[in-house]
Write a protein that holds these residues in place. Sequence first.
Motif, mmCIF file in Angstrom:
data_model
loop_
_atom_site.group_PDB
_atom_site.id
_atom_site.type_symbol
_atom_site.label_atom_id
_atom_site.label_comp_id
_atom_site.label_asym_id
_atom_site.label_seq_id
_atom_site.Cartn_x
_atom_site.Cartn_y
_atom_site.Cartn_z
ATOM 1 N N VAL A 1 4.575 10.042 -6.262
ATOM 2 C CA VAL A 1 3.566 9.006 -6.426
ATOM 3 C C VAL A 1 3.415 8.729 -7.912
ATOM 4 N N TYR A 2 3.542 7.472 -8.276
ATOM 5 C CA TYR A 2 3.426 7.044 -9.665
ATOM 6 C C TYR A 2 2.021 6.531 -9.958
ATOM 7 N N LYS A 3 1.461 5.783 -9.001
ATOM 8 C CA LYS A 3 0.142 5.188 -9.187
ATOM 9 C C LYS A 3 -0.473 4.967 -7.810
ATOM 10 N N ILE A 4 -1.807 5.108 -7.750
ATOM 11 C CA ILE A 4 -2.501 4.901 -6.483
ATOM 12 C C ILE A 4 -3.859 4.268 -6.742
ATOM 13 N N ASN A 5 -4.253 3.374 -5.832
ATOM 14 C CA ASN A 5 -5.561 2.739 -5.901
ATOM 15 C C ASN A 5 -6.146 2.768 -4.495
ATOM 16 N N LEU A 6 -7.325 3.389 -4.341
ATOM 17 C CA LEU A 6 -7.967 3.525 -3.038
ATOM 18 C C LEU A 6 -9.290 2.792 -3.018
ATOM 19 N N GLY A 7 -9.613 2.204 -1.876
ATOM 20 C CA GLY A 7 -10.919 1.595 -1.660
ATOM 21 C C GLY A 7 -11.503 2.151 -0.374
ATOM 22 N N TYR A 8 -12.709 2.696 -0.468
ATOM 23 C CA TYR A 8 -13.379 3.271 0.701
ATOM 24 C C TYR A 8 -14.434 2.286 1.178
ATOM 25 N N HIS A 9 -14.331 1.874 2.459
ATOM 26 C CA HIS A 9 -15.180 0.813 2.972
ATOM 27 C C HIS A 9 -16.048 1.239 4.153
ATOM 28 N N ASP A 10 -15.527 2.137 5.005
ATOM 29 C CA ASP A 10 -16.237 2.538 6.218
ATOM 30 C C ASP A 10 -15.666 3.872 6.671
ATOM 31 N N GLY A 11 -16.419 4.941 6.528
ATOM 32 C CA GLY A 11 -15.900 6.280 6.826
ATOM 33 C C GLY A 11 -15.524 6.483 8.283
ATOM 34 N N ALA A 12 -14.336 6.999 8.493
ATOM 35 C CA ALA A 12 -13.895 7.371 9.832
ATOM 36 C C ALA A 12 -14.533 8.710 10.198
ATOM 37 N N ALA A 13 -14.702 8.955 11.493
ATOM 38 C CA ALA A 13 -15.425 10.134 11.956
ATOM 39 C C ALA A 13 -14.550 11.017 12.838
ATOM 40 N N PHE A 14 -14.990 12.259 12.975
ATOM 41 C CA PHE A 14 -14.347 13.225 13.863
ATOM 42 C C PHE A 14 -14.147 12.585 15.237
ATOM 43 N N GLY A 15 -12.928 12.670 15.748
ATOM 44 C CA GLY A 15 -12.598 12.114 17.056
ATOM 45 C C GLY A 15 -11.963 10.739 17.020
ATOM 46 N N ASP A 16 -12.095 10.020 15.901
ATOM 47 C CA ASP A 16 -11.468 8.695 15.800
ATOM 48 C C ASP A 16 -9.944 8.808 15.858
ATOM 49 N N LEU A 17 -9.318 7.835 16.472
ATOM 50 C CA LEU A 17 -7.870 7.692 16.410
ATOM 51 C C LEU A 17 -7.609 6.495 15.511
ATOM 52 N N LEU A 18 -7.186 6.768 14.287
ATOM 53 C CA LEU A 18 -6.984 5.710 13.299
ATOM 54 C C LEU A 18 -5.638 5.027 13.488
ATOM 55 N N ASN A 19 -5.631 3.734 13.255
ATOM 56 C CA ASN A 19 -4.396 2.964 13.199
ATOM 57 C C ASN A 19 -4.103 2.749 11.718
ATOM 58 N N ILE A 20 -3.064 3.421 11.232
ATOM 59 C CA ILE A 20 -2.661 3.255 9.840
ATOM 60 C C ILE A 20 -1.649 2.112 9.799
ATOM 61 N N LYS A 21 -2.076 0.992 9.227
ATOM 62 C CA LYS A 21 -1.218 -0.182 9.105
ATOM 63 C C LYS A 21 -0.604 -0.166 7.705
#
Length: 134
Positions: free
Chosen positions: A61-81
């Motif tokens: 990893v050379y560079k990374i930029n993250l934005g946190y908008h809405d916390g996911a919770a225990f039990g969620d099945l996330l769709n990583i697009k």
Amino acid sequence: MNNSNRKTHHFSAQVYYEDTDHSGVVYHANYLKFFERAREDIIGISKLSEMWHEKGIGFAVYKINLGYHDGAAFGDLLNIKTTWEKQGDYRVIFFHEAWRPNAEKPAVTCTLELVCLGPNKKLMPIPDLDFLMV
């Protein structure tokens, strides 16, 4: 993320209890694990393993930029697009979004730049890989 001309890859990431903090939402750094797994799925674990074990080639990893908008919770099945684009000979940029079920906006967005390192950890051009040809 502007992905109008890019292929979108979908990866499911189950949120386990161990992924959360004391408030029951995903600990911020664990999104990096979800995004890493999505990239490994895109490139192919067997291809990455072959590159590493047989040629001494890996990614950093050379560079990374993250934005946190809405916390996911225990039990969620996330769709990583994920979408991606190669920029020049030495860099691939991945655009990740972690989506909660039935959400109207991504929980987390990420722009991550990877470079390729050869033997002795020297920067090298990114090899021709199938996922870059899409």
